[in-house]
Design an enzyme around this catalytic site. Sequence first.
Site, mmCIF file in Angstrom:
data_model
loop_
_atom_site.group_PDB
_atom_site.id
_atom_site.type_symbol
_atom_site.label_atom_id
_atom_site.label_comp_id
_atom_site.label_asym_id
_atom_site.label_seq_id
_atom_site.Cartn_x
_atom_site.Cartn_y
_atom_site.Cartn_z
ATOM 1 N N CYS A 70 -0.538 8.246 156.498
ATOM 2 C CA CYS A 70 -1.079 9.410 157.190
ATOM 3 C C CYS A 70 -1.541 9.172 158.625
ATOM 4 C CB CYS A 70 -2.244 9.911 156.349
ATOM 5 S SG CYS A 70 -3.227 11.062 157.204
ATOM 6 N N HIS A 126 -8.236 12.830 160.395
ATOM 7 C CA HIS A 126 -7.876 11.459 160.026
ATOM 8 C C HIS A 126 -7.353 10.606 161.180
ATOM 9 C CE1 HIS A 126 -6.472 8.712 156.490
ATOM 10 N NE2 HIS A 126 -7.579 8.324 157.084
#
Length: 377
Positions: A70, A126
């Site tokens: 990610c 993130h």
Amino acid sequence: MFGISFLIALMIYGSDSNQLKKPHIVLLIADDLGWNDVGFHGSNEIPTPNIDALAYNGVILNRHYTQNFCTPSRAALLTGKYPIRMGMQGLPFGNGHPVCLPPNEILLPQFLKKLGYVTRLIGKWHLGFYKKECTPTERGFDSFFGFYGGWVRYNDSVSKMGFSSGIDARNNFEPAGERFRGKYNTDVFTEEAVQVIRDHDITKPLFLDLSYAAVHAIWKDRLQVKNFEENEKKFAYIKDPNRRLFAGVLTALDNSVGEVIRVLDEKRMLNESIILFISDNGGETESGFFQNHASNWPLRGLKGFIFEGAVRGVAALWSPFTLHGFVLTNLMHLTDWLPTLLAAAGLVTRLWCSLSRGESSSSKLQLLFRVLSFRPK
Ligand SMILES: *[C@@H]1O[C@H](CO)[C@@H](O)[C@H](O)[C@H]1NC(C)=O
Ligand SMILES: *[C@@H]1O[C@H](CO)[C@@H](O)[C@H](O)[C@H]1NC(C)=O
């Protein structure tokens, strides 16, 4: 790959570009969705009618490559650079790690703001948050509603990752945990997106980055599924109980995609939008880092590995301005989107002028900074 679309982008830039109507850009990002989890790849197990409608009526991006995790994928998407050039390769960030996407990188929303866009991030970030300058509203987003870390529980927005655990929910800088209380987080992000679209001043182009927590790990936990009992009945034909839970999480995501598109239409923005649906990386299956129940069949491997199951991502684009019912087999990578979307947003230049002014030796990004008059820090 970066190069070609970038050069095309630069080639057609002119001072008159401001007169072109800029399309709204909506990114719908799924977390860890597998190749075989969507109907448009041929799977008949879990219906995804809304995602399929987008894909079948738009352009299916059949060889769209991501990074295998990610954080690197999102860094590549927002900077147009390979993660290894920024120290963003490798494992995703844990919460509490003193790391972030280097603040001197200029991100897609910053470029779009220069072009007159209103920029919104809803959902997952993130890319680090250990200091203020790392966070989304300092990095080109006019507003942020979502979570800073890698994942949150669907039922209460709690995360337990890295060195910390607790509710990970923010409205810009304010804690926003109460917005999630008693609600399903996929729905909360969709509600926020619906509000953002309804409130949008349509004289300005909108960049909406809607990055869901779904379909990240569900921990074999029925509380992570919306309407568990109903879901059990609906998907009774799926033998694996965990895949049934996964089907519920994916169905909520698919419904959200449909709702966002319906509201764009209701607001009369759909006919001027570019909608990109992607997964940040391949699906997480029975083994791996965050065990889940996605399927990458027939691709080998899973999130975090180097086979196609990890890096050949689900992707489709729909817009009235692009082809319809088309399967693009060209090799593409996440880094292609920054120059491609900027080209769509009207950032076009006469490469020849740049070349003739002796700028051919500058890096492509330096050229872009000059066009938008950014001063790299
Ligand atoms: C959410 O799910 C977790 C894990 O099953 C559970 O421990 C927690 O109590 C739930 N939170 C709420 C608010 O129900
Ligand atoms: C989109 O629809 C709106 C409202 O119906 C209209 O004003 C606008 O011109 C349309 N845009 C395009 C590109 O057709």
